[in-house]
Each structure stands twice: as structure tokens, then as C-alpha cells.
Design a protein around this motif. Structure first.
Motif, PDB file in Angstrom:
ATOM      1  N   GLY A 257       0.816  -1.209   0.000  1.00  0.00           N
ATOM      2  CA  GLY A 257       0.000   0.000   0.000  1.00  0.00           C
ATOM      3  C   GLY A 257       0.851   1.261   0.000  1.00  0.00           C
ATOM      4  O   GLY A 257       0.524   2.236  -0.673  1.00  0.00           O
ATOM      5  N   ASP A 258       1.943   1.221   0.753  1.00  0.00           N
ATOM      6  CA  ASP A 258       2.857   2.374   0.769  1.00  0.00           C
ATOM      7  C   ASP A 258       3.449   2.610  -0.610  1.00  0.00           C
ATOM      8  O   ASP A 258       3.547   3.756  -1.076  1.00  0.00           O
ATOM      9  N   LEU A 259       3.855   1.523  -1.266  1.00  0.00           N
ATOM     10  CA  LEU A 259       4.436   1.649  -2.603  1.00  0.00           C
ATOM     11  C   LEU A 259       3.414   2.199  -3.588  1.00  0.00           C
ATOM     12  O   LEU A 259       3.754   2.991  -4.482  1.00  0.00           O
ATOM     13  N   HIS A 260       2.182   1.796  -3.430  1.00  0.00           N
ATOM     14  CA  HIS A 260       1.127   2.301  -4.315  1.00  0.00           C
ATOM     15  C   HIS A 260       0.950   3.807  -4.125  1.00  0.00           C
ATOM     16  O   HIS A 260       0.779   4.547  -5.098  1.00  0.00           O
ATOM     17  N   ARG A 261       0.997   4.263  -2.876  1.00  0.00           N
ATOM     18  CA  ARG A 261       0.862   5.697  -2.625  1.00  0.00           C
ATOM     19  C   ARG A 261       2.060   6.475  -3.166  1.00  0.00           C
ATOM     20  O   ARG A 261       1.910   7.599  -3.661  1.00  0.00           O
ATOM     21  N   LEU A 262       3.260   5.888  -3.070  1.00  0.00           N
ATOM     22  CA  LEU A 262       4.448   6.554  -3.615  1.00  0.00           C
ATOM     23  C   LEU A 262       4.333   6.740  -5.121  1.00  0.00           C
ATOM     24  O   LEU A 262       4.832   7.716  -5.680  1.00  0.00           O
ATOM     25  N   ALA A 263       3.664   5.797  -5.776  1.00  0.00           N
ATOM     26  CA  ALA A 263       3.520   5.881  -7.233  1.00  0.00           C
ATOM     27  C   ALA A 263       2.655   7.057  -7.648  1.00  0.00           C
ATOM     28  O   ALA A 263       2.691   7.479  -8.810  1.00  0.00           O
ATOM     29  N   GLY A 264       1.902   7.600  -6.720  1.00  0.00           N
ATOM     30  CA  GLY A 264       1.056   8.744  -7.044  1.00  0.00           C
ATOM     31  C   GLY A 264       1.710  10.082  -6.766  1.00  0.00           C
ATOM     32  O   GLY A 264       1.070  11.126  -6.900  1.00  0.00           O
ATOM     33  N   ARG A 265       2.996  10.074  -6.384  1.00  0.00           N
ATOM     34  CA  ARG A 265       3.701  11.317  -6.074  1.00  0.00           C
ATOM     35  C   ARG A 265       4.918  11.459  -6.977  1.00  0.00           C
ATOM     36  O   ARG A 265       5.544  10.457  -7.350  1.00  0.00           O
ATOM     37  N   PRO A 266       5.272  12.680  -7.336  1.00  0.00           N
ATOM     38  CA  PRO A 266       6.456  12.882  -8.184  1.00  0.00           C
ATOM     39  C   PRO A 266       7.728  12.610  -7.399  1.00  0.00           C
ATOM     40  O   PRO A 266       7.730  12.667  -6.164  1.00  0.00           O
ATOM     41  N   PRO A 267       8.849  12.303  -8.083  1.00  0.00           N
ATOM     42  CA  PRO A 267      10.117  12.093  -7.381  1.00  0.00           C
ATOM     43  C   PRO A 267      10.504  13.330  -6.574  1.00  0.00           C
ATOM     44  O   PRO A 267      10.226  14.458  -6.983  1.00  0.00           O
ATOM     45  N   SER A 268      11.134  13.118  -5.430  1.00  0.00           N
ATOM     46  CA  SER A 268      11.567  14.249  -4.614  1.00  0.00           C
ATOM     47  C   SER A 268      12.843  14.864  -5.193  1.00  0.00           C
ATOM     48  O   SER A 268      13.550  14.240  -5.983  1.00  0.00           O
ATOM     49  N   LYS A 269      13.123  16.093  -4.778  1.00  0.00           N
ATOM     50  CA  LYS A 269      14.336  16.768  -5.247  1.00  0.00           C
ATOM     51  C   LYS A 269      15.586  16.013  -4.808  1.00  0.00           C
ATOM     52  O   LYS A 269      16.561  15.920  -5.563  1.00  0.00           O
ATOM     53  N   LYS A 270      15.566  15.482  -3.599  1.00  0.00           N
ATOM     54  CA  LYS A 270      16.733  14.741  -3.116  1.00  0.00           C
ATOM     55  C   LYS A 270      16.942  13.467  -3.922  1.00  0.00           C
ATOM     56  O   LYS A 270      18.079  13.086  -4.224  1.00  0.00           O
ATOM     57  N   GLN A 271      15.856  12.794  -4.262  1.00  0.00           N
ATOM     58  CA  GLN A 271      15.981  11.598  -5.084  1.00  0.00           C
ATOM     59  C   GLN A 271      16.584  11.934  -6.442  1.00  0.00           C
ATOM     60  O   GLN A 271      17.503  11.248  -6.914  1.00  0.00           O
ATOM     61  N   MET A 272      16.085  12.982  -7.080  1.00  0.00           N
ATOM     62  CA  MET A 272      16.556  13.348  -8.411  1.00  0.00           C
ATOM     63  C   MET A 272      18.021  13.772  -8.375  1.00  0.00           C
ATOM     64  O   MET A 272      18.801  13.449  -9.275  1.00  0.00           O
ATOM     65  N   HIS A 273      18.402  14.493  -7.313  1.00  0.00           N
ATOM     66  CA  HIS A 273      19.799  14.912  -7.194  1.00  0.00           C
ATOM     67  C   HIS A 273      20.709  13.702  -7.052  1.00  0.00           C
ATOM     68  O   HIS A 273      21.746  13.605  -7.732  1.00  0.00           O
ATOM     69  N   LEU A 274      20.328  12.757  -6.201  1.00  0.00           N
ATOM     70  CA  LEU A 274      21.166  11.584  -5.988  1.00  0.00           C
ATOM     71  C   LEU A 274      21.235  10.731  -7.248  1.00  0.00           C
ATOM     72  O   LEU A 274      22.296  10.182  -7.581  1.00  0.00           O
ATOM     73  N   ILE A 275      20.144  10.621  -7.972  1.00  0.00           N
ATOM     74  CA  ILE A 275      20.161   9.869  -9.228  1.00  0.00           C
ATOM     75  C   ILE A 275      21.086  10.538 -10.232  1.00  0.00           C
ATOM     76  O   ILE A 275      21.866   9.877 -10.932  1.00  0.00           O
ATOM     77  N   ARG A 276      21.034  11.884 -10.311  1.00  0.00           N
ATOM     78  CA  ARG A 276      21.881  12.608 -11.260  1.00  0.00           C
ATOM     79  C   ARG A 276      23.365  12.394 -10.970  1.00  0.00           C
ATOM     80  O   ARG A 276      24.149  12.084 -11.864  1.00  0.00           O
ATOM     81  N   VAL A 277      23.768  12.562  -9.698  1.00  0.00           N
ATOM     82  CA  VAL A 277      25.184  12.432  -9.382  1.00  0.00           C
ATOM     83  C   VAL A 277      25.640  10.982  -9.509  1.00  0.00           C
ATOM     84  O   VAL A 277      26.793  10.720  -9.887  1.00  0.00           O
ATOM     85  N   THR A 278      24.750  10.030  -9.228  1.00  0.00           N
ATOM     86  CA  THR A 278      25.100   8.619  -9.392  1.00  0.00           C
ATOM     87  C   THR A 278      25.335   8.297 -10.859  1.00  0.00           C
ATOM     88  O   THR A 278      26.319   7.636 -11.217  1.00  0.00           O
ATOM     89  N   CYS A 279      24.447   8.775 -11.722  1.00  0.00           N
ATOM     90  CA  CYS A 279      24.601   8.525 -13.155  1.00  0.00           C
ATOM     91  C   CYS A 279      25.842   9.218 -13.705  1.00  0.00           C
ATOM     92  O   CYS A 279      26.562   8.658 -14.540  1.00  0.00           O
ATOM     93  N   ALA A 280      26.095  10.439 -13.236  1.00  0.00           N
ATOM     94  CA  ALA A 280      27.258  11.180 -13.721  1.00  0.00           C
ATOM     95  C   ALA A 280      28.545  10.484 -13.310  1.00  0.00           C
ATOM     96  O   ALA A 280      29.481  10.370 -14.108  1.00  0.00           O
ATOM     97  N   TYR A 281      28.599   9.997 -12.075  1.00  0.00           N
ATOM     98  CA  TYR A 281      29.822   9.334 -11.621  1.00  0.00           C
ATOM     99  C   TYR A 281      30.039   8.019 -12.353  1.00  0.00           C
ATOM    100  O   TYR A 281      31.128   7.737 -12.847  1.00  0.00           O
ATOM    101  N   HIS A 282      29.014   7.209 -12.426  1.00  0.00           N
ATOM    102  CA  HIS A 282      29.161   5.877 -13.017  1.00  0.00           C
ATOM    103  C   HIS A 282      29.097   5.903 -14.545  1.00  0.00           C
ATOM    104  O   HIS A 282      29.344   4.882 -15.187  1.00  0.00           O
ATOM    105  N   GLY A 283      28.746   7.042 -15.131  1.00  0.00           N
ATOM    106  CA  GLY A 283      28.677   7.125 -16.582  1.00  0.00           C
ATOM    107  C   GLY A 283      27.551   6.297 -17.166  1.00  0.00           C
ATOM    108  O   GLY A 283      27.688   5.675 -18.221  1.00  0.00           O
ATOM    109  N   ILE A 284      26.400   6.287 -16.474  1.00  0.00           N
ATOM    110  CA  ILE A 284      25.258   5.517 -16.955  1.00  0.00           C
ATOM    111  C   ILE A 284      24.121   6.459 -17.333  1.00  0.00           C
ATOM    112  O   ILE A 284      24.081   7.606 -16.892  1.00  0.00           O
ATOM    113  N   ALA A 285      23.231   5.951 -18.179  1.00  0.00           N
ATOM    114  CA  ALA A 285      22.127   6.777 -18.661  1.00  0.00           C
ATOM    115  C   ALA A 285      21.147   7.077 -17.532  1.00  0.00           C
ATOM    116  O   ALA A 285      20.941   6.257 -16.624  1.00  0.00           O
ATOM    117  N   PHE A 286      20.571   8.273 -17.609  1.00  0.00           N
ATOM    118  CA  PHE A 286      19.581   8.661 -16.604  1.00  0.00           C
ATOM    119  C   PHE A 286      18.340   7.788 -16.775  1.00  0.00           C
ATOM    120  O   PHE A 286      17.813   7.648 -17.877  1.00  0.00           O
TER     121      PHE A 286
END
Length: 209
Positions: A153-182
Motif C-alpha cells: 500500500g505504501d508503494l502504491h501511494r508513492l507511485a502517485g507522487r512525483p520524485p523528490s528533489k533529493k531523489q533526483m539529485h542523488l540519481i543525477r550524481v550517481t549517473c554522472a559518476y558511473h557514466g550511466i544513462a539517466f
């Protein structure tokens, strides 16, 4: 900016002069701000207010030996190395430096500066990884208990919300460091699952040479 001038008021000139003074003061402040040293893209910036005293005090010592803000990433990389990595780096540095120019009276501080400037690219790679690793570890430490306890149920509720700024920032720096596609992360659940899966992967890539 245009102003309507009404000579009958008797105060228009004083009003306009006051506005001009304020505009000139604003312009002076803007010029001063733009003229201040700028951090280049990719440089590490340490801005934790609660540690400001320690940062300033330690920084005051380092600058006495010629270090500055542009050495921060390389120094971070050097301090994050294991002893075996440091020995390998030192051996490589000895092959580059002219041994005849060595000074027996050289201090550890001047030697540190020489090492940072002798192999900046290699050390900055370690530094970027160290910065990313700390940020990722902090994220996982804070969120793992919450993430492990999520129900369907928690996961279902998360699916109804946009990604947080902290999540997007961490994904960006992870992709940039590892050289992987966003990745495609249309919602907070997708972002959570991507970060969770990356965190669960014990086969992290080594620092790129």
C-alpha cells in the motif's frame, strides 16, 4: 525605467535623485558579488553550517602551506584512499618527480601540496567518488529503515507522487559518476526502487582511471 515628471509637486527631483542613489547602490552590490571568486563546475563545496568552526580553523592551517579551495577535491581523494592505494600512488609519483630536486628540509605540508599538484586528475577522481559515496551512504542510512518497512500500500501511494528533489539529485550524481544513462523515474516509487537497487548492488564500479 520611465518616470512621470510633475513640476508642480516640487519634490520630483528629490524623489528621482533618491531612486538613482538606490539604483547605484544596488548596482555596486551586484558588481561586487559578480566579481567574487567563483567555484568552477565539478569542484567540491563543503557548506555544513554546524561544522563551520572546524572548516575555517582547519582551512586556515592548510592555506599556510599553499593549499586553496581548488585543491579540496584532490585532498578529499587522497584522504579517502586506503593505505595500499596510497603506497601505489606514492610509488607512481616517485617515478614522475625529479629526485635530484628533492629538498631534505621539505615539510610534510609542502610535500602534500606537491603531491596534489603532481597527480591532480587521479586524486580528483578519488575525491569525486568519496563525495558521492558519503552522500549515498547518508541517504541509505536515513532511508533504509523506512524503505525496508514499506508495504504494498505504501508503494502504491508513492507511485502517485512525483520524485523528490533529493531523489533526483542523488540519481543525477550517481549517473554522472558511473557514466550511466539517466533512468526513467516518472514517480517517487520508481525513483525509490532505482536507488534501492543501486544500493543493493555490492559490485560498485571502481574509481575510473
Amino acid at each position: 525605467m520611465e518616470h512621470d515628471f510633475n513640476p508642480s509637486s516640487g519634490t520630483d527631483l528629490e524623489h528621482l535623485a533618491s531612486q538613482l542613489d538606490r539604483a547605484m547602490a544596488t548596482l555596486a552590490r551586484t558588481e561586487q558579488r559578480l566579481a567574487s571568486p567563483q567555484i568552477l563546475p565539478g569542484e567540491t563545496v563543503f557548506r555544513d553550517p554546524k561544522d563551520a568552526y572546524h572548516q575555517i580553523t582547519l582551512g586556515a592551517v592548510l592555506i599556510q602551506y599553499g593549499l586553496n579551495a581548488h585543491h579540496a577535491c584532490a585532498l578529499d581523494g587522497l584522504l579517502s584512499m586506503t593505505f595500499e592505494q596510497l603506497k601505489a600512488l606514492a610509488a607512481e609519483a616517485l617515478q614522475i618527480v625529479d629526485k635530484e630536486s628533492d629538498d631534505d628540509d621539505e615539510t610534510m605540508g609542502s610535500g602534500l601540496l606537491k603531491l596534489l599538484e603532481l597527480m591532480p586528475t587521479r586524486l580528483e577522481q578519488f575525491g569525486r567518488y568519496a563525495e558521492w559515496r558519503r552522500g549515498f551512504d547518508r541517504y541509505m542510512e536515513k532511508t533504509r529503515p523506512y524503505l525496508d518497512g514499506l508495504t504494498d500500500g505504501d508503494l502504491h501511494r508513492l507511485a502517485g507522487r512525483p520524485p523528490s528533489k533529493k531523489q533526483m539529485h542523488l540519481i543525477r550524481v550517481t549517473c554522472a559518476y558511473h557514466g550511466i544513462a539517466f533512468p526513467a523515474v516518472p514517480d517517487r516509487r520508481a525513483a525509490f526502487e532505482w536507488l534501492r537497487d543501486i544500493g543493493a548492488n555490492v559490485k560498485y564500479r571502481e574509481v575510473r582511471s
